[in-house]
Write an enzyme that holds these catalytic residues in place. Structure first.
Site, PDB file in Angstrom:
ATOM      1  N   HIS A  99       0.853  -1.187   0.000  1.00 39.64           N
ATOM      2  CA  HIS A  99       0.000   0.000   0.000  1.00 39.64           C
ATOM      3  C   HIS A  99       0.891   1.240   0.000  1.00 39.64           C
ATOM      4  O   HIS A  99       1.689   1.442   0.922  1.00 39.64           O
ATOM      5  CB  HIS A  99      -0.895  -0.005   1.236  1.00 39.64           C
ATOM      6  CG  HIS A  99      -1.831   1.164   1.291  1.00 39.64           C
ATOM      7  ND1 HIS A  99      -2.808   1.382   0.356  1.00 39.64           N
ATOM      8  CD2 HIS A  99      -1.934   2.189   2.175  1.00 39.64           C
ATOM      9  CE1 HIS A  99      -3.478   2.474   0.655  1.00 39.64           C
ATOM     10  NE2 HIS A  99      -2.961   2.982   1.761  1.00 39.64           N
ATOM     11  N   ASP A 145      -7.756   1.143   2.901  1.00 38.15           N
ATOM     12  CA  ASP A 145      -7.347   2.086   3.946  1.00 38.15           C
ATOM     13  C   ASP A 145      -8.197   3.349   3.974  1.00 38.15           C
ATOM     14  O   ASP A 145      -7.757   4.378   4.454  1.00 38.15           O
ATOM     15  CB  ASP A 145      -5.872   2.460   3.747  1.00 38.15           C
ATOM     16  CG  ASP A 145      -5.286   3.191   4.946  1.00 38.15           C
ATOM     17  OD1 ASP A 145      -5.709   2.912   6.074  1.00 38.15           O
ATOM     18  OD2 ASP A 145      -4.409   4.052   4.747  1.00 38.15           O
ATOM     19  N   ASP A 177       0.557   5.213  -0.104  1.00 38.49           N
ATOM     20  CA  ASP A 177      -0.302   6.391  -0.070  1.00 38.49           C
ATOM     21  C   ASP A 177       0.167   7.378  -1.129  1.00 38.49           C
ATOM     22  O   ASP A 177       1.339   7.792  -1.130  1.00 38.49           O
ATOM     23  CB  ASP A 177      -0.269   7.036   1.317  1.00 38.49           C
ATOM     24  CG  ASP A 177      -1.063   6.241   2.338  1.00 38.49           C
ATOM     25  OD1 ASP A 177      -2.144   5.750   1.976  1.00 38.49           O
ATOM     26  OD2 ASP A 177      -0.599   6.105   3.482  1.00 38.49           O
ATOM     27  N   HIS A 191      -7.308   9.223  -0.440  1.00 40.00           N
ATOM     28  CA  HIS A 191      -7.912   9.133   0.892  1.00 40.00           C
ATOM     29  C   HIS A 191      -7.108   9.746   2.027  1.00 40.00           C
ATOM     30  O   HIS A 191      -7.523   9.642   3.195  1.00 40.00           O
ATOM     31  CB  HIS A 191      -8.274   7.677   1.218  1.00 40.00           C
ATOM     32  CG  HIS A 191      -7.095   6.759   1.340  1.00 40.00           C
ATOM     33  ND1 HIS A 191      -6.779   5.832   0.388  1.00 40.00           N
ATOM     34  CD2 HIS A 191      -6.161   6.627   2.302  1.00 40.00           C
ATOM     35  CE1 HIS A 191      -5.713   5.169   0.764  1.00 40.00           C
ATOM     36  NE2 HIS A 191      -5.322   5.624   1.936  1.00 40.00           N
TER      37      HIS A 191
END
Length: 1030
Positions: A259, A371, A261, A576
Site C-alpha cells: 500500500h 485504507d 499512499d 484518501h
C-alpha cells in the site's frame, strides 16, 4: 549419552529465540553468522540537490567525496551517490551483497536501470551482486544510489504524524560488500517459524510443545562454527513442518501487497519514487520466486512510473502478462469513500479501468480500497456499473466502538445492488507472514462455518516497501503444516472465485460501511473540501456546455484531452489522505495548486464553449444578458445583472433546464422582500414564503413558514448559533474528533459589529454583522433572503487562527423525528437522531454532501451548503461542522481566511416534495451570466433537455469516450421511488441506447424516440446512462 533434562517452557523458548536474536549474543549465535567476510566499497562520492531529478541528469553532476557516517539533508532534498566497488577474487563461489544502510529511502541504479529499493524501515538493506561469484563475472562495478532525504513515513518531528522537521539530516550507516551465507539465512527462517509455532499455538496445544522440543533439538544440533551440522538442523525443521493438515483446515490466500499512499506524510512527487523503489524490489522477488503473486492498485501511480521509469513499467507489464504482477482496484487512485461526488466516483473507475485496459489489456473485477475512512452506500451500484462485483477492504477493523460482525458477506447498497465483500480477518494489509498473523487470521474470522478461505495481504505498506524475501521464505515453510491454516500464494481472481463457488450461507449487510473513527476528516482542511466541491461543479458545467456546443456548432471541438487532464488532477486530490485533509502542508499546497489550475483552465474552457454556443462575451456592453443553466430543472433566482455604467443591479430571472434565457427585462416578484429594523437592534425579513427574525448578533429567533403557518425555531432557542468546542483527540489529530468534545460546547456570542441592513428589500433583503470567536478569530456574515426563495442563505467569512478548536453552527428546530436524512452520492440515506445503541452513539459526527434534512410528516427543515461535509443531528438540533484546527500532520491546517455559504430551508411536505435536492444543487451550481450582443433585443429561451419527473436528476452530459458524434447523459432517481418519466430534448438525437458507467452499450436495442421524447424508467436510487448519437 547426556541425561534427560526436564524442560521449562519459558527458558526453552527463550533459548531458541536468543539463538537467532539480532540483539543478544550475536557474537556466538546463528544470527551473527549471516554475513561472512566484508570489505568497504572502493570509493564513495555524492552531490546534493533540492529537486527530484532524472538519472540521466544526476550522473552528469559534479560528485564530491563522502564517507560512511556522514549525514545528508535537509528534509525532502536528494543525495545522489556514485559507488565504485571491487569484489575480492578470494570470494569466488560465494553469494555477495552490497549492504547499504541509512535512515533515508534509497534506490539503487545499475547500468542506468533501477534495480533495487534500499530502505532500512522496509527491511531491505542489501542488493545481491552475485548469487555465486565466478571468474567470468565483472568484479569491479560502478553503481549509483539515489537517497531521498526522508524516511519511509516522511520526517515527522517527534512522532510519525507530527508536522515534518524541515531541517532533518539523514545518515549513511553502512556501505560495504559482504559475503551472504544463504545456508545461515535458511536456518534462521526455520528457527523463527518453529519458535513462533511453539509460542503462539499456546500451552493447551500438543503441537506447540512438539515445536518447542524440535527447536530445542535444533539448537543442540547446530554448531555455528561447523557448517556441516546445518543440514541435520534443517532436516529436523523440515520433518516437523511437513506434518500435514487435515482436509478441513482453513485456507489462507497470501497475496503480496504494498500500500503506497499517493500522498500523505510526503508530497506527491516523492510517491513517484516510492513506487519505483517498491515495485523494482517486487520484480527482483518475482525473478527468484516464480509462484510469488503481487497485487497493485491505483492507475495514477502506474501512470507516473510509465512516465518517469519507462523501462521499469515495461518490466511490470511483462510480469503482469505472466500473472505475477496483478492489477486490482479499477480506480485512478484509492480515493476517499465518503466525500467525492457520485460523478467523481464514476470517473475514478472510468479513468482507472480505461488505463488498465489500455496498458494491461484487461479491466479489474475487484474494487480494492483497504485504507479508506468509510464507504458510501452507493458504492455497490457504482462498482457494478463499472464491471466490478467484488470488494476488499479492512479499515472497519479500526472501529473505535463496535466490532463489525462479518469478514465475508454481501454488501448491499441503497438501490439493492450487491457485491461480494471480504475483509481480511488478519485486520491488516501489511502482514509480515508471521505464524501469529496466520493464527489470528483463523481466530478472528467471524464467518466460521460459512467460509473456509480468507485473504492475507503481506508486505510493508503506507509508505511503500512491499514484501521481502524473508516473508516469502516464511510462507514456503508453512504451506501445509499441522496446527496452522493451509497457506497458498494466490491471486484475487482465484480467491474470490472460491468464495463465489458457494455463497449460500453468507450474510448481507445493507447500507453504508461507516467507520467509527476519523470523523474529524469530514471537516479538516476546509480549503481542500471547498476546492473539491467547486472543481466538481466547474467540470460539470464545462462538460454540459461543451456538449451542447459540439452538437449545435460544427466549428466547436470538444476539449477531450484538456478535460481528461483536469479530471485526473481532481481525482488525484480525492486520494484518501488528501481530500480528508489528513496530510502534511506541502501536500495541501500541491492540492490547492491543482484546484486553482482546474478552476482557471475550467473557466477558460467554459467561456469558450459559452461564447461558441451563445455568442457575446464578457467584453460586450449591451444592456441585455444571456443566463445559462446547466441543471435539469427550471430555475427562478435573483442574479446580479451588469449595466453599462459598470455597476450591477439585482434582478429576478427565470431560466429553463439545461439551456439559456436571454433576459431583456427582469421579472417582477409576486411578493417583494420586506425588511424591517426594530428598535432593539433586531431585524425582520419576509418574502411571502418565509418570515424570519434576527437578534442583533445575527441569530434567528423566529423562522416561520408562512404557507404552512409553522414556526421552525423552538421557544427560547436561537438558530444560526455558532458554537466552539475543544477538539483534542487521543492521537490522530487531523483525523479524529472524539465524542467527549461534545462536553465542551461554548456558544460564540461576543458581538464586534451589530446587525445592520445591507439590502433593504425588493428582490433581496440582507443584513450583515460580525462576532468574535477569540482574540485572533472572528466571523463576518451576510444573511440573505431573496424573492421567491424558500431558504435563508448565510454568506460567511471566518478569520480562523485557533488551536485544537472545532467551530460549528446549530439550528434547533421544532421538528421531531427518529431519523435525519443526508445526501450521499446519487441519493440519500437516513441515520438515527437518537443514541439508543452503541451503533447510534458512534455516529455522533457523520458525513453528508450538499444537504441534510430533518422531517416529520408534513413538515421539515433542511440545511444546505456549498462546500461542507460534516453534520450532526441529535434529537431536534441540526448542526453543520465548519472548521477544525488540528496541528498534525499539518501544523498550519486551516489557519486562514475562509468563505463559505450555507442555508436553512423550512418546508411543507417531504423534502422530496419541497425540492430540497434541487435547491441544494442550485446553491452549488451558479447560473452563468454572459452579456448579450447589442443586436439582441428580445427575450428568448432555449432548453436542450428537460425531465418530466422531479425525482430524476440529469447529473452529467459529456462527450462519449472513443465515439464520434455521441454524448453520454447520466441520470439517477433521487427520491427513493420507482418512476416512469420522459426525457425531452431539442437536440437532433438519432439514437438512444442504455450503456453502463464505463459507457459500454448494455443492449443492441435502441430506445424509442417520439416527438423528441424518450421514455425512461427507474427503480429507487438507480443510476442509468444513455448513449446518445447524433
Amino acid at each position: 549419552m547426556a541425561g534427560f533434562v526436564l524442560k521449562n517452557r519459558r527458558t526453552t523458548l527463550e533459548r531458541a529465540e536468543k539463538f537467532i536474536s539480532a540483539e543478544y549474543f550475536t557474537d556466538i549465535n546463528l544470527r551473527g553468522r549471516l554475513f561472512g567476510a566484508c570489505c568497504p566499497v572502493e570509493s564513495l562520492s555524492y552531490f546534493l540537490t533540492p529537486s527530484r531529478i532524472l538519472y540521466e541528469n544526476a550522473v552528469m553532476q559534479e560528485f564530491i567525496p563522502a564517507k560512511v557516517g556522514d549525514s545528508f539533508g535537509p528534509t525532502w532534498w536528494t543525495s545522489w551517490f556514485r559507488v565504485t566497488l571491487t569484489i575480492p577474487k578470494a570470494w569466488k563461489g560465494e553469494e555477495v551483497h552490497l549492504v547499504w544502510e541509512s535512515d533515508g529511502e534509497a534506490l539503487l541504479w545499475r547500468n542506468g536501470i533501477p534495480v533495487q529499493g534500499l530502505t532500512k524501515e522496509g527491511e531491505k538493506i542489501s542488493y545481491v551482486l552475485t548469487e555465486k561469484l565466478t571468474d567470468e563475472e565483472p568484479h569491479s562495478l560502478e553503481l549509483y544510489v539515489e537517497l531521498a532525504c526522508n524516511g519511509l513515513f516522511g520526517a515527522g518531528q517527534g512522532s510519525m504524524i507530527s508536522a515534518p522537521d524541515p531541517n532533518r539530516n539523514f545518515t549513511l550507516y553502512k556501505a560495504e560488500l559482504v559475503v551472504f551465507n544463504r545456508d545461515v539465512h535458511e536456518l534462521l527462517i526455520d528457527f523463527e517459524v518453529l519458535s513462533d509455532i511453539a509460542k503462539h499455538l499456546g500451552i493447551e496445544n500438543q503441537h506447540s510443545y512438539q515445536a518447542l522440543y524440535t527447536a530445542n533439538k535444533m539448537v543442540n544440533a547446530c554448531d555455528v562454527e561447523d557448517r556441516s551440522t546445518f543440514a541435520e538442523v534443517h532436516r529436523l525443521a523440515s520433518d516437523f513442518l511437513q506434518q500435514e493438515n487435515g482436509k478441513s483446515q482453513h485456507t489462507v490466500h497470501a497475496m503480496g501487497h504494498c500500500h503506497i499512499d499517493t500522498a500523505w506524510l510526503w508530497p506527491y512527487e516523492e510517491t513517484i519514487r516510492k513506487c519505483a523503489r517498491s515495485w523494482v524490489s517486487v520484480l527482483r522477488l518475482m525473478e527468484k520466486n516464480p509462484s510469488f503473486i503481487f497485487t497493485c492498485s491505483q492507475a495514477q501511480q502506474l501512470e507516473w512510473v510509465k512516465s518517469w521509469y519507462p523501462g521499469l513499467f515495461t518490466q511490470i507489464q511483462e510480469f503482469a502478462e505472466k500473472g505475477q504482477f496483478v492489477i486490482v482496484g479499477g480506480t485512478w487512485v484509492e480515493m476517499d469513500g465518503n466525500l467525492p461526488s457520485g460523478e467523481s466516483m464514476v470517473r475514478q473507475f472510468l479513468q482507472g479501468q480505461r488505463f488498465f485496459q489500455q496498458e494491461f489489456g484487461k479491466q479489474c473485477c475487484e474494487f480494492w480500497l483497504p485504507d479508506t475512512f468509510g464507504y458510501s452506500a452507493q458504492l455497490p451500484q457504482i462498482m457494478q456499473g463499472c464491471g466490478i462485483t467484488r470488494f476488499l477492504t479492512q479499515k472497519l477493523s479500526w472501529n473505535l466502538v463496535n466490532e463489525f460482525p462479518h469478514h465475508t458477506f454481501f454488501w448491499e447498497g441503497i438501490d439493492g445492488s450487491r457485491v461480494l465483500t471480504h475483509f481480511p480477518p488478519g485486520n491488516s494489509y501489511e502482514m509480515k507472514c508471521k505464524v501469529e498473523e496466520l493464527l489470528n487470521t483463523v481466530k478472528n474470522n467471524k464467518d466460521k462455518g460459512r467460509v473456509n478461505d480468507s485473504a492475507f495481504l503481506f508486505g510493508f505498506g503506507d509508505g511503500g516497501g512491499g514484501p521481502t524475501q524473508d516473508m516469502l521464505d516464511r510462507l514456503q515453510r508453512v504451506q501445509n503444516t499441522d496446527g496452522l491454516p493451509r497457506v497458498k500464494q494466490s491471486s484475487p481472481e482465484t480467491f474470490f472465485s472460491i468464495l463465489e463457488a458457494d455463497t449460500t450461507m453468507l450474510c448481507t449487510w445493507v447500507g453504508e460501511l461507516f467507520l467509527e473513527l476519523h470523523n474529524g476528516s469530514y471537516t479538516s482542511q476546509a480549503k481542500i473540501k471547498k476546492g473539491n466541491r467547486k472543481c466538481e461543479c466547474i467540470l460539470h458545467s464545462v462538460e454540459v456546455v461543451s456538449s451542447l456546443a459540439s452538437v449545435q456548432k460544427d466549428t466547436f471541438e470538444y476539449p477531450s484531452s484538456q478535460l481528461q487532464h483536469l479530471w485526473r488532477l481532481l481525482l488525484l486530490n480525492q486520494f484518501h489522505d488528501v481530500l480528508p485533509g489528513t496530510c502534511i502542508q506541502p501536500v495541501v499546497e500541491d492540492a490547492v495548486k491543482f484546484y486553482e489550475e482546474i478552476q482557471s483552465n475550467g473557466n477558460e474552457l467554459l467561456k469558450e464553449a459559452i461564447q461558441c454556443l451563445l455568442g457575446g462575451s464578457e467584453q460586450e456592453t449591451g444592456k441585455n444578458i444571456h443566463v445559462l443553466n446547466t441543471l435539469s430543472w427550471e430555475r427562478t433566482e435573483v442574479i446580479s445583472m451588469p449595466r453599462l455604467e459598470g455597476d450591477e443591479v439585482l434582478a429576478l430571472i427565470k431560466v429553463p433546464s439545461v439551456g439559456f434565457a436571454t433576459v431583456t427585462k427582469p421579472l417582477v416578484p409576486p411578493h417583494p422582500v420586506i425588511v424591517n429594523s426594530q428598535g432593539d437592534g433586531s431585524v425582520l425579513m419576509e418574502n411571502g414564503i418565509l418570515k424570519v427574525a434576527f437578534d442583533s448578533s445575527g441569530r434567528i429567533t423566529s423562522l416561520s413558514h408562512l404557507l404552512y403557518k409553522r414556526e421552525t425555531i423552538p421557544d427560547g432557542c436561537c438558530g444560526n448559533q455558532f458554537v466552539l468546542f475543544d477538539d483534542v483527540p487521543l492521537y490522530w489529530d487531523a483525523w479524529d474528533v472524539m465524542d467527549y468534545h461534545l462536553e465542551t460546547r461554548k456558544p460564540v456570542s461576543q458581538v464586534v459589529k451589530s446587525l445592520e441592513v445591507v439590502c433593504p428589500g425588493g428582490v433581496r433583503g440582507s443584513v450583515r454583522y460580525s462576532i468574535r470567536i477569540s482574540d485572533s478569530s472572528k466571523i463576518r456574515q451576510e444573511i440573505i433572503l431573496d424573492a421567491c426563495c424558500p431558504y435563508v442563505k448565510f454568506k460567511t467569512e471566518v478569520e480562523w487562527h485557533e488551536a485544537h478548536k472545532f467551530l460549528k453552527v446549530e439550528f434547533p428546530t421544532t421538528v421531531h423525528s427518529l431519523n435525519a436524512t443526508y445526501e450521499i452520492q446519487f441519493g440519500h440515506l437516513q441515520r438515527p437522531t437518537h443514541r439508543n445503541t452503541s451503533w447510534d452513539w458512534a455516529r455522533f459526527e457523520v458525513w453528508g454532501h450538499k444537504w441534510a434534512d430533518l422531517s416529520e410528516h408534513g413538515f421539515g427543515v433542511a440545511i444546505l451548503n456549498d462546500c461542507k461535509y460534516g453534520y450532526s443531528v441529535h434529537r431536534n438540533i441540526m448542526t453543520l461542522s465548519l472548521l477544525r484546527a488540528p496541528k498534525a500532520p499539518d501544523a498550519t491546517a486551516d489557519m486562514d481566511h475562509h468563505q463559505f455559504t450555507y442555508a436553512i430551508m423550512p418546508h411543507a411536505g417531504s423534502f422530496q416534495e419541497a425540492n430540497v435536492i434541487q435547491f441544494a444543487y442550485n446553491i452549488n451550481y451558479p447560473l452563468h451570466i454572459v452579456p448579450a450582443e447589442p443586436s439582441v433585443s428580445a427575450s428568448s429561451f432555449w432548453s436542450a433537455f428537460s425531465i418530466q419527473s422531479p425525482a430524476v436528476v440529469l447529473e452529467t452530459i459529456k462527450q462519449a469516450e472513443d465515439r464520434q458524434n455521441a454524448l453520454v447523459a447520466r441520470l439517477y432517481e433521487s427520491h427513493g421511488s420507482t418512476v416512469v418519466t420522459w426525457l425531452h430534448t431539442s437536440l437532433p438525437v438519432k439514437q438512444a441506447i442504455w450503456c453502463d458507467l464505463l459507457e459500454q452499450p448494455m443492449t443492441t436495442k435502441p430506445l424509442s424516440i417520439t416527438d423528441f421524447q424518450i421514455q425512461l424508467s427507474f427503480t429507487p436510487f438507480q443510476i442509468r446512462s444513455l448513449l446518445l448519437t447524433f
